[in-house]
Design a protein around this motif. Structure first.
Motif, PDB file in Angstrom:
ATOM      1  N   TRP A  90       0.477  -1.348  -0.482  1.00 41.97           N
ATOM      2  CA  TRP A  90      -0.203   0.106  -0.079  1.00 41.97           C
ATOM      3  C   TRP A  90       1.092   0.962  -0.211  1.00 41.97           C
ATOM      4  O   TRP A  90       0.380   2.349  -0.928  1.00 41.97           O
ATOM      5  CB  TRP A  90      -0.333   0.291   0.778  1.00 41.97           C
ATOM      6  N   ILE A  91       2.003   1.385   1.023  1.00 44.16           N
ATOM      7  CA  ILE A  91       2.532   2.470   0.827  1.00 44.16           C
ATOM      8  C   ILE A  91       4.240   2.165   0.281  1.00 44.16           C
ATOM      9  O   ILE A  91       4.777   3.651   0.242  1.00 44.16           O
ATOM     10  CB  ILE A  91       2.522   2.572   2.222  1.00 44.16           C
ATOM     11  N   GLY A  92       4.359   1.111  -0.053  1.00 44.18           N
ATOM     12  CA  GLY A  92       6.107   1.085  -0.853  1.00 44.18           C
ATOM     13  C   GLY A  92       6.987   1.768   0.014  1.00 44.18           C
ATOM     14  O   GLY A  92       8.530   1.192  -0.546  1.00 44.18           O
ATOM     15  N   HIS A  93       7.192   1.419   0.952  1.00 43.89           N
ATOM     16  CA  HIS A  93       7.771   1.950   2.080  1.00 43.89           C
ATOM     17  C   HIS A  93       8.630   0.725   2.977  1.00 43.89           C
ATOM     18  O   HIS A  93       7.697  -0.082   3.663  1.00 43.89           O
ATOM     19  CB  HIS A  93       7.817   3.220   2.546  1.00 43.89           C
ATOM     20  N   THR A  94       9.445   0.452   3.878  1.00 38.89           N
ATOM     21  CA  THR A  94       9.755  -0.666   4.232  1.00 38.89           C
ATOM     22  C   THR A  94       9.041  -0.992   5.466  1.00 38.89           C
ATOM     23  O   THR A  94       9.350  -0.595   6.277  1.00 38.89           O
ATOM     24  CB  THR A  94      11.692  -0.696   3.971  1.00 38.89           C
ATOM     25  N   VAL A  95       9.245  -2.095   6.259  1.00 37.44           N
ATOM     26  CA  VAL A  95       8.004  -2.469   7.027  1.00 37.44           C
ATOM     27  C   VAL A  95       9.048  -3.191   7.321  1.00 37.44           C
ATOM     28  O   VAL A  95       9.179  -4.270   7.265  1.00 37.44           O
ATOM     29  CB  VAL A  95       6.609  -2.455   6.756  1.00 37.44           C
ATOM     30  N   HIS A  96       9.006  -2.622   9.460  1.00 36.26           N
ATOM     31  CA  HIS A  96       9.683  -4.306  10.217  1.00 36.26           C
ATOM     32  C   HIS A  96       8.870  -4.567  11.164  1.00 36.26           C
ATOM     33  O   HIS A  96       8.012  -4.451  11.332  1.00 36.26           O
ATOM     34  CB  HIS A  96      10.663  -3.631  10.647  1.00 36.26           C
ATOM     35  N   VAL A 219      13.171  11.038   0.166  1.00 33.98           N
ATOM     36  CA  VAL A 219      11.783  10.325  -0.845  1.00 33.98           C
ATOM     37  C   VAL A 219      10.620   9.900   0.112  1.00 33.98           C
ATOM     38  O   VAL A 219       9.453  10.353  -0.711  1.00 33.98           O
ATOM     39  CB  VAL A 219      11.978   8.515  -0.445  1.00 33.98           C
ATOM     40  N   LEU A 220      10.809  10.802   1.980  1.00 32.23           N
ATOM     41  CA  LEU A 220       9.315  10.550   2.328  1.00 32.23           C
ATOM     42  C   LEU A 220       9.302  12.048   3.344  1.00 32.23           C
ATOM     43  O   LEU A 220      10.359  11.500   4.022  1.00 32.23           O
ATOM     44  CB  LEU A 220       9.008   9.459   2.689  1.00 32.23           C
ATOM     45  N   PRO A 221       9.266  13.230   3.139  1.00 28.40           N
ATOM     46  CA  PRO A 221       9.182  13.652   4.231  1.00 28.40           C
ATOM     47  C   PRO A 221       8.661  13.031   5.148  1.00 28.40           C
ATOM     48  O   PRO A 221       7.843  12.813   5.310  1.00 28.40           O
ATOM     49  CB  PRO A 221       8.931  14.964   3.574  1.00 28.40           C
ATOM     50  N   GLN A 222       9.126  14.205   6.670  1.00 28.13           N
ATOM     51  CA  GLN A 222       8.848  13.734   7.741  1.00 28.13           C
ATOM     52  C   GLN A 222       7.182  14.029   8.061  1.00 28.13           C
ATOM     53  O   GLN A 222       6.563  13.091   8.493  1.00 28.13           O
ATOM     54  CB  GLN A 222       9.365  14.468   8.868  1.00 28.13           C
ATOM     55  N   ARG A 223       6.604  14.893   7.640  1.00 27.25           N
ATOM     56  CA  ARG A 223       5.829  15.159   7.509  1.00 27.25           C
ATOM     57  C   ARG A 223       4.423  13.976   6.762  1.00 27.25           C
ATOM     58  O   ARG A 223       3.495  13.705   7.484  1.00 27.25           O
ATOM     59  CB  ARG A 223       5.202  16.050   6.738  1.00 27.25           C
ATOM     60  N   LEU A 225       5.587  10.902   5.997  1.00 27.08           N
ATOM     61  CA  LEU A 225       5.967   9.342   7.225  1.00 27.08           C
ATOM     62  C   LEU A 225       5.041  10.291   8.501  1.00 27.08           C
ATOM     63  O   LEU A 225       3.874   8.662   8.470  1.00 27.08           O
ATOM     64  CB  LEU A 225       7.026   9.306   7.399  1.00 27.08           C
ATOM     65  N   LEU A 226       4.577  10.755   8.998  1.00 24.95           N
ATOM     66  CA  LEU A 226       3.778  10.680  10.294  1.00 24.95           C
ATOM     67  C   LEU A 226       2.316  10.524   9.560  1.00 24.95           C
ATOM     68  O   LEU A 226       2.044  10.500  10.474  1.00 24.95           O
ATOM     69  CB  LEU A 226       3.759  11.763  10.741  1.00 24.95           C
ATOM     70  N   GLY A 227       1.884  11.354   8.509  1.00 26.15           N
ATOM     71  CA  GLY A 227       0.723  11.361   7.752  1.00 26.15           C
ATOM     72  C   GLY A 227       0.011   9.354   7.791  1.00 26.15           C
ATOM     73  O   GLY A 227      -1.294   9.207   7.758  1.00 26.15           O
ATOM     74  N   LEU A 228       1.392   8.363   7.892  1.00 25.61           N
ATOM     75  CA  LEU A 228       0.997   7.020   7.633  1.00 25.61           C
ATOM     76  C   LEU A 228       0.986   6.437   8.949  1.00 25.61           C
ATOM     77  O   LEU A 228       0.603   5.286   9.004  1.00 25.61           O
ATOM     78  CB  LEU A 228       2.175   6.534   6.765  1.00 25.61           C
ATOM     79  N   LEU A 229       0.304   7.358  10.025  1.00 21.85           N
ATOM     80  CA  LEU A 229       0.711   6.577  11.642  1.00 21.85           C
ATOM     81  C   LEU A 229      -0.662   5.687  11.462  1.00 21.85           C
ATOM     82  O   LEU A 229      -0.813   4.842  12.043  1.00 21.85           O
ATOM     83  CB  LEU A 229       0.871   7.783  12.280  1.00 21.85           C
ATOM     84  N   PRO A 230      -2.108   6.494  10.503  1.00 22.84           N
ATOM     85  CA  PRO A 230      -3.559   5.578  11.151  1.00 22.84           C
ATOM     86  C   PRO A 230      -3.150   4.543  10.320  1.00 22.84           C
ATOM     87  O   PRO A 230      -3.770   2.882  10.393  1.00 22.84           O
ATOM     88  CB  PRO A 230      -4.323   6.219  10.302  1.00 22.84           C
ATOM     89  N   LEU A 231      -2.889   4.331   9.655  1.00 22.78           N
ATOM     90  CA  LEU A 231      -2.545   2.780   8.404  1.00 22.78           C
ATOM     91  C   LEU A 231      -1.375   2.515   9.317  1.00 22.78           C
ATOM     92  O   LEU A 231      -1.764   0.540   9.456  1.00 22.78           O
ATOM     93  CB  LEU A 231      -1.204   3.569   6.890  1.00 22.78           C
ATOM     94  N   LEU A 232      -0.407   2.663  10.047  1.00 20.30           N
ATOM     95  CA  LEU A 232       0.177   1.925  10.446  1.00 20.30           C
ATOM     96  C   LEU A 232      -0.070   1.005  11.632  1.00 20.30           C
ATOM     97  O   LEU A 232      -0.035  -0.191  12.515  1.00 20.30           O
ATOM     98  CB  LEU A 232       2.116   2.778  10.795  1.00 20.30           C
ATOM     99  N   ARG A 233      -0.986   1.760  11.901  1.00 22.15           N
ATOM    100  CA  ARG A 233      -1.632   1.514  13.118  1.00 22.15           C
ATOM    101  C   ARG A 233      -2.412   1.119  13.753  1.00 22.15           C
ATOM    102  O   ARG A 233      -2.850  -0.441  14.097  1.00 22.15           O
ATOM    103  CB  ARG A 233      -1.640   2.462  14.289  1.00 22.15           C
ATOM    104  N   ALA A 234      -3.461   1.122  12.040  1.00 24.05           N
ATOM    105  CA  ALA A 234      -4.962  -0.050  12.126  1.00 24.05           C
ATOM    106  C   ALA A 234      -4.077  -1.369  11.763  1.00 24.05           C
ATOM    107  O   ALA A 234      -4.525  -2.454  11.822  1.00 24.05           O
ATOM    108  CB  ALA A 234      -4.981   0.109  10.182  1.00 24.05           C
ATOM    109  N   ALA A 235      -2.652  -1.761  10.850  1.00 23.48           N
ATOM    110  CA  ALA A 235      -1.915  -2.667  10.810  1.00 23.48           C
ATOM    111  C   ALA A 235      -1.765  -3.623  11.740  1.00 23.48           C
ATOM    112  O   ALA A 235      -2.327  -5.014  12.227  1.00 23.48           O
ATOM    113  CB  ALA A 235      -0.421  -2.307   9.640  1.00 23.48           C
ATOM    114  N   ALA A 236      -1.057  -2.572  12.212  1.00 27.91           N
ATOM    115  CA  ALA A 236      -0.429  -3.112  14.200  1.00 27.91           C
ATOM    116  C   ALA A 236      -1.894  -3.845  14.699  1.00 27.91           C
ATOM    117  O   ALA A 236      -1.887  -4.912  15.363  1.00 27.91           O
ATOM    118  CB  ALA A 236      -0.061  -1.968  14.912  1.00 27.91           C
TER     119      ALA A 236
END
Length: 257
Positions: A90-96, A219-223, A225-236
């Motif tokens: 969905w987002i294209g960036h590294t996930v750990h 590649v992805l400015p800090q602002r 990246l922080l905008g991806l928090l809802p997607l990350l938290r939903a996945a977790a």
């Protein structure tokens, strides 16, 4: 293995068959009652056995919590993997995915970024514990006394000018992570890499693992990246739900942004 440890561990399979009194335990171990009592008291002090009102002993609740935690850690990578893949798609960036083991925080899974500029990390290697977002999440969930003791014995290498400089700063940051329910590493390990993390909770509400998204600032400015928090938290949260067998993990009430 020492004789005392061997005897103490031999009590647990016995009690798994059902409650037993002191005489039964002593007979099973072929020791004097005073020796059996000393071993039972040690196990009871650690929550591994419980003495009932009828003076019989049974397995303690702490043992079940340990077993549940072990099962969750064994299963969490397998359960989380498709969620990591989906988030990466969905987002294209590294996930750990990371867990806390024996004083270290270790990556146990990683989905690479689709972009040519990537974060260097390896599965099975410890993370930079004083700066990594996943480490902050896992350590922030520890009991306060354990958190403080750990923070005070860590080294605080200054990987970049944004690295955590000392134990007091680290503990303050862990308190913030506990309160807000997510963590970030904004150039603390590598100046050009930013990272955000979210906790994965087991059925008892404790943090059993952590997920993160990392991306180069170019590649992805800090602002963003922080905008991806809802997607990350939903996945977790979805991983935690799956780990809990479809029941929502119970968690402490915390403020979220």
């Amino acid at each position: 293995m020492s004789q005392s440890v061997d005897r103490a561990l031999s009590i647990l399979p016995l009690l798994a068959e059902g409650p037993a009194d002191l005489g039964h335990v002593a007979g099973h171990l072929d020791v004097h009652k005073s020796t059996a009592l000393r071993l039972l008291r040690t196990l009871r002090d650690h929550g591994l056995v419980y003495r009932q009102d009828d003076q019989c002993y049974r397995l303690g609740s702490r043992l079940f919590a340990l077993a549940q935690g072990a099962m969750e850690q064994l299963d969490v990578r397998e359960i989380a993997h498709p969620h990591l893949v989906a988030l990466n798609d969905w987002i294209g960036h590294t996930v750990h995915l990371a867990v806390h083991e024996e004083g270290e925080v270790i990556y146990i899974d990683k989905i690479e970024s689709r972009y040519p500029v990537r974060m260097y990390s390896r599965i099975g290697r410890p993370v930079a514990i004083t700066v990594a977002a996943v480490a902050k999440l896992l350590l922030a969930d520890l009991p306060e006394a354990e958190r403080t003791a750990l923070a005070e014995k860590l080294d605080y290498p200054m990987y970049t000018p944004r690295s955590t400089p000392d134990a007091a700063t680290f503990l303050k940051e862990l308190a913030t992570v506990r309160e807000q329910g997510w963590a970030a590493d904004l150039g603390g390990h590598q100046e050009t890499i930013n990272c955000i993390g979210a906790p994965i909770r087991g059925a008892d509400g404790r943090v059993i693992a952590a997920m993160s998204v990392s991306a180069p600032a170019a590649v992805l400015p800090q602002r963003e990246l922080l905008g991806l928090l809802p997607l990350l938290r939903a996945a977790a949260e979805a991983v935690g739900l799956d780990c809990a067998g479809g029941t929502h993990p119970q968690k402490e009430e915390r403020h979220t942004p």
